[in-house]
Design a protein around this motif. Sequence first.
Motif, short mmCIF file in Angstrom:
data_model
loop_
_atom_site.label_atom_id
_atom_site.label_comp_id
_atom_site.label_asym_id
_atom_site.label_seq_id
_atom_site.Cartn_x
_atom_site.Cartn_y
_atom_site.Cartn_z
N ILE A 180 0.85 -1.24 0.11
CA ILE A 180 0.14 -0.08 0.12
C ILE A 180 0.70 1.30 -0.13
O ILE A 180 1.62 1.61 0.92
CB ILE A 180 -1.00 0.08 1.33
CG1 ILE A 180 -1.67 -1.48 1.47
CG2 ILE A 180 -1.83 1.24 1.08
CD1 ILE A 180 -2.52 -1.87 2.58
N LEU A 183 0.16 7.84 1.28
CA LEU A 183 -0.56 8.87 0.95
C LEU A 183 -0.07 9.86 0.28
O LEU A 183 -0.40 10.86 -0.33
CB LEU A 183 -1.83 9.42 1.96
CG LEU A 183 -2.62 10.35 1.72
CD1 LEU A 183 -3.68 9.79 0.84
CD2 LEU A 183 -3.47 10.98 2.95
N ALA A 184 1.35 10.18 0.84
CA ALA A 184 2.25 11.43 0.47
C ALA A 184 2.57 11.30 -1.01
O ALA A 184 3.07 12.10 -1.51
CB ALA A 184 3.54 11.25 1.38
N ARG A 185 2.36 10.04 -1.49
CA ARG A 185 2.70 9.83 -3.06
C ARG A 185 1.76 10.17 -4.04
O ARG A 185 0.82 9.38 -4.18
CB ARG A 185 3.14 8.35 -3.02
CG ARG A 185 4.53 8.23 -2.30
CD ARG A 185 5.81 9.15 -2.88
NE ARG A 185 6.83 8.92 -1.93
CZ ARG A 185 7.87 9.34 -2.13
NH1 ARG A 185 8.20 10.01 -3.24
NH2 ARG A 185 8.97 9.14 -1.48
N VAL A 186 1.73 11.32 -4.56
CA VAL A 186 0.56 11.86 -5.25
C VAL A 186 0.80 11.71 -6.96
O VAL A 186 0.10 11.15 -7.35
CB VAL A 186 0.29 13.31 -4.93
CG1 VAL A 186 -1.05 13.75 -5.79
CG2 VAL A 186 -0.12 13.58 -3.36
N ASN A 187 1.90 12.01 -7.32
CA ASN A 187 2.33 12.28 -8.63
C ASN A 187 3.34 10.98 -9.02
O ASN A 187 3.24 10.74 -10.25
CB ASN A 187 2.78 13.37 -9.08
CG ASN A 187 1.97 14.64 -8.61
OD1 ASN A 187 0.99 14.56 -9.02
ND2 ASN A 187 2.59 15.72 -7.92
N ILE A 204 -1.43 -1.23 -4.19
CA ILE A 204 -2.67 -0.28 -3.88
C ILE A 204 -2.01 1.10 -3.82
O ILE A 204 -1.14 1.44 -2.98
CB ILE A 204 -3.60 -0.53 -2.57
CG1 ILE A 204 -4.30 -1.77 -2.80
CG2 ILE A 204 -4.54 0.38 -2.36
CD1 ILE A 204 -3.98 -3.01 -2.03
N TRP A 207 -4.10 7.76 -4.59
CA TRP A 207 -4.42 8.82 -5.66
C TRP A 207 -4.95 8.42 -7.23
O TRP A 207 -4.25 7.55 -7.59
CB TRP A 207 -3.49 9.83 -5.72
CG TRP A 207 -3.22 10.58 -4.28
CD1 TRP A 207 -2.22 10.25 -3.72
CD2 TRP A 207 -3.93 11.57 -3.64
NE1 TRP A 207 -2.13 11.07 -2.44
CE2 TRP A 207 -3.35 11.86 -2.53
CE3 TRP A 207 -5.19 12.03 -3.87
CZ2 TRP A 207 -3.90 12.93 -1.58
CZ3 TRP A 207 -5.65 13.19 -3.17
CH2 TRP A 207 -4.96 13.61 -1.86
N LYS A 209 -4.65 9.62 -10.08
CA LYS A 209 -3.72 9.94 -11.02
C LYS A 209 -2.66 9.26 -10.99
O LYS A 209 -2.07 8.70 -12.03
CB LYS A 209 -3.43 11.54 -11.14
CG LYS A 209 -3.04 12.11 -9.81
CD LYS A 209 -2.60 13.64 -10.15
CE LYS A 209 -2.41 14.49 -8.99
NZ LYS A 209 -2.10 15.57 -9.34
N GLU A 218 -4.02 -0.71 -7.98
CA GLU A 218 -5.53 -0.23 -8.01
C GLU A 218 -5.58 0.76 -6.89
O GLU A 218 -4.70 1.29 -6.12
CB GLU A 218 -6.24 -1.61 -7.08
CG GLU A 218 -5.86 -2.99 -7.61
CD GLU A 218 -5.84 -4.10 -6.46
OE1 GLU A 218 -6.88 -4.13 -6.04
OE2 GLU A 218 -4.96 -4.74 -6.31
N TYR A 220 -8.49 2.77 -4.45
CA TYR A 220 -9.73 3.02 -3.82
C TYR A 220 -10.05 4.37 -3.21
O TYR A 220 -10.88 4.56 -2.00
CB TYR A 220 -9.94 1.66 -2.97
CG TYR A 220 -9.73 0.44 -3.68
CD1 TYR A 220 -10.93 0.02 -4.30
CD2 TYR A 220 -8.53 -0.18 -3.53
CE1 TYR A 220 -10.58 -1.28 -5.01
CE2 TYR A 220 -8.42 -1.35 -4.15
CZ TYR A 220 -9.30 -2.03 -4.91
OH TYR A 220 -9.23 -3.16 -5.42
N ILE A 222 -8.50 7.41 -0.40
CA ILE A 222 -7.79 7.57 0.62
C ILE A 222 -8.02 6.34 1.66
O ILE A 222 -9.42 6.21 2.10
CB ILE A 222 -7.87 9.08 1.31
CG1 ILE A 222 -7.48 10.04 0.40
CG2 ILE A 222 -7.11 9.06 2.61
CD1 ILE A 222 -7.55 11.52 0.94
N MET A 223 -7.08 5.64 2.17
CA MET A 223 -7.37 4.54 2.90
C MET A 223 -6.91 4.99 4.33
O MET A 223 -7.11 3.98 5.27
CB MET A 223 -6.68 3.41 2.53
CG MET A 223 -7.03 2.90 1.26
SD MET A 223 -6.19 1.67 0.63
CE MET A 223 -6.59 0.24 1.72
#
Lengths: 224, 186
Positions: A180, A183-187, A204, A207, A209, A218, A220, A222-223
């Motif tokens: 997983i 969350l800090a990895r956006v781009n 997983i 984000w 994009k 995959e 889903y 923000i987890m």
Amino acid sequence: MGKFEIEVAVCSFLVIIIVLCIRLIFALPSLKHHQIKTSPLKSIEDKNVMVLLGSGGHTGEMIRILSGSNTIPKVHNLHFITSSGDSTSLIHLKKFINETNIETKTESLELPRARKVGEGFVSSIISTVKSILFTFIQFSKLKIKPDVLIVNGPGTSVPICYYFFLLKFLGIGKTKIIYIESLARVNDLSLSGKLCYLISDRFIVQWNKLQKRYPNSECYGIMV
Amino acid sequence: MKMASIFVTTGATVTFKRLIEITLDSKFISHVQNLGYTKLIVQYGSQPDGETLFKSLLEKLDIKSSLVDNYITGTTLYGFQISGFPFTNDVKSIMESSDLIISHAGTGSILDSLRLQKPLIVVINTNLMNNHQLEIANELENSNHLIKSSSEISDLLNKIDKIQITTLVSLPKPDFSVIDNILQEI
């Protein structure tokens, strides 16, 4: 060595490479496009589940994910792995165990990081190989072969994921890897994410994009 | 008069000195006091340089401080209360009783604040190399969950004014059935 022997050597070498490639294709979860989805033989409650807690932010996210799960408290064989000396993770874990009232075992291992921050490409490959060997020794001593491994991308995830993938490649392991991404990895994926992308059974991201850039992943939302 | 408080958190590991400096500034304090805030609580981090900096800035503000319940606490001439502490395992209860949170861009602090539905200003630490913290702050600002600020005091004060008149969108709760399904399927 005569011409014949060289030809034999080259041929056997090629055969070995081809066999290894075929084995790799069968072992790589990312290449199983037409996997038939059947419910697993053993239910998750009876499986051996291992969770890696990394440094600060990674541990925080992992605990958030697990604390919302209804399944985790039902797992009979739940193992947490922390790096020795990582007292913050242990504090978070203790709090989580008390709050959810789950039964679990915790092992603190000396885990090498796959890379140091700011390390060059070549030297990071060398230190990755070293850390895989070191992790190999640590885990073979531990004698736990989890059915499921859950990681969320600290530097220590990489050698551990490769260790269990190697066992699978050699046909002596069956660990499914759930990765997983933070969350800090956006781009873009973290380096750990990139390295574990192809060998994870479920990958997983949080984000949309980012999911579009990595089709085997995959998303889903923000987890944490 | 309302007793509104501001909580500033720099994260526990690396001291975000600039954030401590701009919030313990006389300009900052008079500005927020005019807006009706009466109290500032600062988590300055576990590194010794955080505490040293915090104490020296209190001195610069002419505040005599004392240690009350592990908090370094003092009050300005105008009755504005400032307290500071290095680290706590229960940051949530402090956030719960705060009316505005000013945080570094760490995922943990951002999530703690947003899950408690607190108005949040995230101050970007431009000194950090390889700044993917900026990405998450940008993304969450675009969807109106928080307001982002640079580490310039004038920008921060503008953002504090802005957050008074902005209705932020609360972050949707995570769907925990996702992880359960993945575990059941694997």
